[in-house]
Design a protein around this motif. Structure first.
Motif, PDB file in Angstrom:
ATOM      1  N   ASN A 137      15.598  49.473  27.343  1.00 57.10           N
ATOM      2  CA  ASN A 137      14.755  48.635  26.483  1.00 57.10           C
ATOM      3  C   ASN A 137      13.836  49.565  25.690  1.00 57.10           C
ATOM      4  N   SER A 139      12.557  49.560  22.712  1.00 57.32           N
ATOM      5  CA  SER A 139      11.422  49.054  21.931  1.00 57.32           C
ATOM      6  C   SER A 139      10.460  48.231  22.786  1.00 57.32           C
ATOM      7  N   GLU A 141      10.487  45.402  24.465  1.00 60.59           N
ATOM      8  CA  GLU A 141      10.300  43.971  24.219  1.00 60.59           C
ATOM      9  C   GLU A 141      10.339  43.218  25.547  1.00 60.59           C
ATOM     10  N   LYS A 144      13.617  41.200  26.331  1.00 66.13           N
ATOM     11  CA  LYS A 144      14.906  41.869  26.141  1.00 66.13           C
ATOM     12  C   LYS A 144      15.381  42.550  27.423  1.00 66.13           C
ATOM     13  N   ALA A 175      14.489  46.445  18.738  1.00 68.97           N
ATOM     14  CA  ALA A 175      13.932  45.300  18.018  1.00 68.97           C
ATOM     15  C   ALA A 175      14.361  45.354  16.554  1.00 68.97           C
ATOM     16  N   LYS A 176      14.682  44.181  16.002  1.00 74.30           N
ATOM     17  CA  LYS A 176      15.026  44.117  14.582  1.00 74.30           C
ATOM     18  C   LYS A 176      13.786  44.427  13.746  1.00 74.30           C
ATOM     19  N   THR A 177      13.978  45.246  12.747  1.00 74.41           N
ATOM     20  CA  THR A 177      12.858  45.587  11.877  1.00 74.41           C
ATOM     21  C   THR A 177      13.366  45.969  10.492  1.00 74.41           C
ATOM     22  N   TYR A 186      13.106  54.368  16.862  1.00 73.32           N
ATOM     23  CA  TYR A 186      13.711  53.807  18.075  1.00 73.32           C
ATOM     24  C   TYR A 186      14.990  54.550  18.441  1.00 73.32           C
TER      25      TYR A 186
END
Length: 237
Positions: A137, A139, A141, A144, A175-177, A186
């Motif tokens: 994991n 990022s 989150e 997640k 994570a989506k960014t 990341y």
């Protein structure tokens, strides 16, 4: 009866697959990397067996699935295609671990010792050790899957001691960014985890990161396997 692809499927998926490989090749060239060092996992989750056959006919051999029941049905239907390499890439529930251990060649989503222990115990004796990637994991989150980066080495040590598992590397779904710099950050963090793991375990060779929307950043950071679904099979329902 083994399902057969339609011509429409084959042409469309073949063209998309060709484009995906061209995209990987260009990203590799841009980063002075050998394109042969980067493999493509075609993520076929939610797509019918016909689509898998269409990609197979165009030379694709590695496929990723996330939903156990759907995947087992597909793997069974395509059992005659003995050189397909099946990867499980979704979260693993304890009550589904036996099916994952039985039907897959790779598991990319091991994130705790409990699951690793079950997969090791449930791997059929007549099959080669199950190839394992530890999901990180990266990022951090809360919702997640994936182990905390600080837990990676202890989990890797456990997996490495399991006779029916083969530790091969790490995987992450950051994570989506829309922030390209954060995206790259990341991936570079996961790449550092991979390098640390590889230094201790010589068989480690797989850094699975990058999907349809971030292939270039992942390859720039050292990915050895990108997971592409939508760009090959189209949008999922």
């Amino acid at each position: 009866m083994t399902p057969q692809p339609t011509d429409n499927y084959m042409v469309t998926i073949a063209e998309r697959l060709t484009s995906a490989y061209a995209r990987i090749a260009q990203a590799a060239k841009n980063n002075h990397r050998d394109e042969q060092s980067i493999s493509l996992l075609a993520v076929s989750k939610t797509k019918p067996a016909d689509d898998v056959i269409a990609a197979y006919t165009h030379g694709q051999r590695q496929f990723g699935e996330s939903y156990v029941q759907e995947a087992v049905t597909k793997v069974t239907a395509l059992a005659d295609y003995t050189d397909i390499i099946w990867h499980f890439i979704g979260p693993i529930q304890s009550n589904k671990s036996a099916q994952v251990a039985t039907h897959f060649d790779w598991v990319q989503s091991v994130d705790r010792t409990k699951i690793a222990k079950r997969l090791n115990e449930q791997r059929p004796a007549d099959k080669a050790p199950l190839n394992v990637l530890i999901q990180v994991n990266i990022s951090l989150e809360e919702a997640k899957s994936g182990c905390h980066p600080d837990e990676l080495m202890s989990l890797a040590e456990f997996v490495n001691q399991c006779p029916n598992l083969c530790l091969r590397g790490v995987m992450a779904i950051p994570a989506k960014t829309d922030d390209a710099q954060l995206q790259l950050q990341y991936f570079e963090q996961l790449s550092a985890c991979f390098d640390k793991l590889k230094a201790q375990y010589p068989q480690v060779d797989t850094l699975s990161m990058g999907m349809s929307n971030d292939v270039e950043a992942a390859i720039a950071a050292g990915s050895t396997m990108v997971r592409i679904g939508t760009d090959i099979f189209g949008q999922r329902n």
